[in-house]
Design a protein around this motif. Structure first.
Motif, PDB file in Angstrom:
ATOM      1  N   UNK A 180       0.833  -1.214   0.000  1.00  0.00           N
ATOM      2  CA  UNK A 180       0.000   0.000   0.000  1.00  0.00           C
ATOM      3  C   UNK A 180       0.866   1.263   0.000  1.00  0.00           C
ATOM      4  N   UNK A 181       1.924   1.260   0.824  1.00  0.00           N
ATOM      5  CA  UNK A 181       2.734   2.464   0.994  1.00  0.00           C
ATOM      6  C   UNK A 181       3.729   2.686  -0.136  1.00  0.00           C
ATOM      7  N   UNK A 182       4.438   1.616  -0.527  1.00  0.00           N
ATOM      8  CA  UNK A 182       5.554   1.775  -1.450  1.00  0.00           C
ATOM      9  C   UNK A 182       5.228   1.417  -2.892  1.00  0.00           C
ATOM     10  N   UNK A 183       4.328   0.474  -3.101  1.00  0.00           N
ATOM     11  CA  UNK A 183       4.007   0.062  -4.467  1.00  0.00           C
ATOM     12  C   UNK A 183       2.825   0.878  -5.007  1.00  0.00           C
ATOM     13  N   UNK A 184       1.720   0.870  -4.272  1.00  0.00           N
ATOM     14  CA  UNK A 184       0.550   1.633  -4.708  1.00  0.00           C
ATOM     15  C   UNK A 184       0.687   3.116  -4.409  1.00  0.00           C
ATOM     16  N   UNK A 185       1.562   3.458  -3.456  1.00  0.00           N
ATOM     17  CA  UNK A 185       1.747   4.850  -3.043  1.00  0.00           C
ATOM     18  C   UNK A 185       0.428   5.472  -2.616  1.00  0.00           C
ATOM     19  N   UNK A 186      -0.304   4.739  -1.770  1.00  0.00           N
ATOM     20  CA  UNK A 186      -1.580   5.199  -1.245  1.00  0.00           C
ATOM     21  C   UNK A 186      -1.460   5.364   0.262  1.00  0.00           C
ATOM     22  N   UNK A 187      -2.287   6.198   0.865  1.00  0.00           N
ATOM     23  CA  UNK A 187      -2.158   6.444   2.304  1.00  0.00           C
ATOM     24  C   UNK A 187      -2.596   5.259   3.146  1.00  0.00           C
ATOM     25  N   UNK A 188      -1.875   5.035   4.207  1.00  0.00           N
ATOM     26  CA  UNK A 188      -2.294   4.088   5.238  1.00  0.00           C
ATOM     27  C   UNK A 188      -2.754   4.937   6.421  1.00  0.00           C
ATOM     28  N   UNK A 189      -4.045   5.302   6.399  1.00  0.00           N
ATOM     29  CA  UNK A 189      -4.586   6.148   7.444  1.00  0.00           C
ATOM     30  C   UNK A 189      -5.430   5.303   8.403  1.00  0.00           C
ATOM     31  N   UNK A 190      -6.108   5.983   9.332  1.00  0.00           N
ATOM     32  CA  UNK A 190      -6.883   5.243  10.328  1.00  0.00           C
ATOM     33  C   UNK A 190      -8.009   4.440   9.688  1.00  0.00           C
ATOM     34  N   UNK A 191      -8.626   5.015   8.648  1.00  0.00           N
ATOM     35  CA  UNK A 191      -9.713   4.309   7.980  1.00  0.00           C
ATOM     36  C   UNK A 191      -9.205   3.018   7.337  1.00  0.00           C
ATOM     37  N   UNK A 192      -8.089   3.120   6.598  1.00  0.00           N
ATOM     38  CA  UNK A 192      -7.546   1.928   5.939  1.00  0.00           C
ATOM     39  C   UNK A 192      -7.116   0.897   6.979  1.00  0.00           C
TER      40      UNK A 192
END
Length: 226
Positions: A180-192
């Motif tokens: 999620x963080x390095x490949x998709x470059x998407x946020x890992x927030x509280x919701x996720x």
């Protein structure tokens, strides 16, 4: 006593300096962010750390080994505070892990050594021992805590089976956050983190339902508190 019979005095080298180690690892991470993997050299690290190249090579034989150890120190900072429940513990470690991956020095170093390791078996082994195996301590601690609370069954008497379970839990959590963080470059927030933990603990059916709001949202709807 004949000369041949006298015990030889053991030679002792200069003790390794913890301060020098810290300076070298700090310099490695800083140089990686500034220069990138291809331009990073042992000479540059030695210069930034204020040590001789011989000091560097006595500790690390190659740049890849040095970078692995430099990022392993960052992963060793991860902790697993007691959140009061298995769900809270999982969400907490997911958010802590993602925060670590957002740091430029962690992201740059980790992606560099992972890319290099695709053609270097020795480097893969070093990543496994210095980072992956050491961080499984978090899984062991979390499972033991959940077992004490009665949230998970006790370990089986088969040590091999327990090790396989720990490996699987680590792979699922770490793999999802890294992707999620390095490949998709998407946020890992509280919701996720909340929905990922629901998937992990309750299965696909739970996250397929729209009735899985974040705890704070549920509290707002009912007028209660979290």
């Amino acid at each position: 006593m004949a000369a041949a019979d006298r015990p030889c005095p053991q030679r002792r080298g200069r003790p390794r300096s913890a301060a020098a180690d810290r300076a070298i690892l700090d310099a490695t991470r800083a140089a990686l962010v500034d220069l990138g993997w291809s331009r990073l050299t042992m000479s540059e690290v030695a210069h930034r750390a204020g040590v001789a190249k011989t000091t560097l090579y006595r500790r690390w034989a190659a740049k890849s080994e040095l970078v692995v150890d430099a990022v392993a120190v960052l992963f060793d900072e991860l902790e697993l505070p007691d959140g009061g429940s298995l769900r809270a513990d999982v969400e907490g470690v997911v958010l802590s892990f993602s925060a670590l991956l957002r740091r430029p020095e962690t992201k740059t170093a980790l992606m560099a050594v992972l890319a290099e390791s695709t053609t270097d078996e020795a480097l893969r082994q070093r990543i496994r021992s210095a980072i992956v195996d050491r961080q499984k301590r978090l899984v062991l601690a979390g499972r033991a805590r959940a077992q004490q609370r009665g949230e998970l069954p006790p370990d089986s008497s088969d040590d091999g089976e327990t090790a396989r379970v720990v490996d699987l839990i680590f792979d699922v959590i770490a793999g999802a956050v890294v992707h999620r963080s390095l490949v998709s470059d998407r946020p890992v927030d509280r919701s996720w983190a909340h929905h990922f933990t629901t998937l992990l603990l309750e299965g696909l059916g739970a996250v397929s339902s729209p009735s899985d709001p974040l705890p704070e949202r549920a509290a707002q709807k009912t007028g209660g508190s979290v």
